[in-house]
Design a protein around this motif. Structure first.
Motif: not given
Lengths: 127, 386
Positions: A23-35, A92-97
């Motif tokens: 029930g908890v969502a972890t949110v980040g930005i995609s590899d594409h976005a960081q690139a 977020a560049n090195e390990d976005p997910f």
């Protein structure tokens, strides 16, 4: 541009990813976005306890060149933010997910997840 | 349709991220701004600057004609020397900032900003038409921008890289020695072995580092680009885009037209009064510049550093004074995270009373104010800097 996209994630068309556990969502930005952004130098994360609506702008990520808004793909209350990312935005560049996650949201409307993109659909969007 | 330089396909092949820069489709970055910036500070970087404009002004009265339009004193130049200068309007506002090279007596090449080529060319043509007959005599103005390609090789290893690229051969010895002996702002004209046309090598640049700028024929620019990168690979030389060019010049506080300079801003306000020769006789804009030099200016271009943890400053962000009576005192014109210093840095115009070094400021970032401080220029001093 090659982007590896984990299959267990859901995506927003604005390039955020969501991973749901208990029930908890972890949110980040995609590899594409960081690139696309490159060389991240600053992140501004939401306050813990803030109530978010899906699609609401709630974080900012800045590269050397530009500032970009980050939107919450889901509604709910911010349960936790990634302090390590504040100290080292390059995560977020090195390990976005993985280590580069932004914040966690206690899901207020789990049915919203159905409206997000599958990994496959997201891959098609950015190709 | 955006304009492209002769190197456009090369940039694509190198995987550059391309952007619209003043109507030109130019590389923002190849491997990344941080990496490219570091290459220039530690080894060298190669930039495509073929978008920049080149004018030629020649003839018996060329010196007199240029000295009436440009702010610096053209008479200070010997053959083979260059100088930084500006074109001002009658109000002292800056039409453009540029480099003037004297190739020989009465033979000048001007290197102008890409976004200002048309405005500058119109200005020169209009002024030439307005000249008295005696002054116009024999002056030929030409916008030769499409006849030139241009590269900048910048960094502490630029000289070594250039030498390797030209190749150590008996027939090259004179050229290599000549290039090595060039001092800052000096130039040489020579052939690059195996490529078409002549090359102007000048010891100039926009990064604060040692380095060279090369003007060559558009047909030759690709061959020279490849030769430099091939020779420079083992030295750590990298292709660099406009992103790194901007962070590099911001660290050393060089103005960028459209940010620190425009038609409503004078060179005195921009802090480049050292390139305005007020004592050389009359020139366009002089009256206002003399008055500003005597009376001082209400707003000054300052450099600043962020002093706490904050987002990087960006152009357009408001600048505030600090304290109970805090007020808005100016605006950021250039800002970034400094790759060399690891902090947010910027340039901006603020009211004179707040412009002394060490003055505390606040930069408004997305509605919140973050602490900063007026800092000495340059914000970063390269090892080789004068």
């Amino acid at each position: 541009m090659s982007s590896n996209i984990p299959n267990d994630l859901k995506f927003a068309s604005s390039h955020e990813w969501v991973r749901v556990e208990d029930g908890v969502a972890t949110v980040g930005i995609s590899d594409h976005a960081q690139a696309e952004l490159t060389d991240l130098v600053f992140v501004e994360l939401p306050e813990v306890g803030r109530s978010l609506k899906a699609g609401e702008q709630c974080a900012v990520v800045e590269s050397v060149k530009t500032a970009s808004d980050v939107y919450s793909p889901v509604s709910g209350e911010v349960a936790e933010v990634n302090k390590a990312l504040e100290d080292n935005p390059g995560l977020a560049n090195e390990d976005p997910f993985g280590q580069g996650w932004f914040f966690r949201v206690k899901l207020g409307a789990p049915e919203e997840l159905d409206g997000l993109l599958s990994a496959e659909a997201y891959a098609a969007q950015i190709s | 349709m955006l304009k492209r330089t002769p190197l456009f396909e090369t940039h694509q092949k190198l995987g550059a991220k391309l952007i619209d820069f003043g109507g030109w489709e130019m590389p923002l970055q190849y491997s990344g701004i941080m990496e490219e910036h570091k290459a220039v500070r530690e080894a060298a970087g190669l930039f495509d600057i073929s978008h920049m404009g080149e004018f030629s002004v020649s003839g018996r009265s060329a010196e007199t004609f240029l000295n009436r339009i440009l702010t610096n004193d053209v008479r200070k130049l010997q053959d083979g020397e260059g100088q930084y200068t500006q074109i001002c309007n009658p109000d002292g506002g800056t039409i453009d900032d540029l480099y003037l090279y004297r190739l020989g007596k009465g033979i000048y090449t001007l290197v102008v900003n890409a976004s200002r080529i048309d405005a500058d060319a119109d200005w020169f043509r209009r002024e030439l038409a307005r000249c008295e007959d005696g002054e116009r005599e024999g002056v030929i103005f030409a916008d030769d921008s499409s006849a030139w390609g241009a590269l900048a090789l910048q960094g502490p290893k630029a000289g070594e890289c250039l030498k390797d690229a030209l190749g150590q051969r008996p027939d090259n010895r004179g050229l290599l020695l000549g290039l090595e002996s060039l001092e800052k702002n000096q130039l040489a004209v020579a052939c690059w072995p195996g490529v078409e046309g002549q090359v102007i090598f000048s010891r100039t640049g926009y990064t604060g580092e040692d380095g060279f700028e090369l003007l060559c024929s558009p047909a030759a620019v690709g061959q020279i680009w490849d030769a430099v990168l091939e020779a420079g690979a083992s030295l750590g030389v990298k292709p660099c885009g406009l992103g790194a060019r901007d962070t590099l010049r911001t660290e050393v506080c060089y103005p960028l037209y459209g940010h620190e300079l425009d038609e409503a801003t004078t060179p005195i306000e921009a802090g480049v009064g050292w390139s305005v020769a007020l004592d050389k006789g009359d020139f366009i804009g002089r009256d206002v510049l003399v008055r500003q030099n005597e009376e001082g200016v209400d707003r000054r271009l300052i450099a600043f550093k962020m002093t706490g943890r904050s987002a990087p400053p960006r152009p357009g962000y408001p600048v505030w004074s600090v304290g109970d009576d805090a007020k808005r005192i100016g605006e950021v014109t250039s800002g970034t995270q400094s790759p060399s210093l690891g902090v947010g840095i910027g340039l901006g115009y603020i009211s004179r009373e707040f412009s002394s070094k060490g003055t505390s400021l606040e930069i408004e970032i997305r509605g919140r104010r973050a602490a900063a401080e007026v800092a000495p220029k340059p914000l970063y001093r390269p090892n080789t800097s004068e």
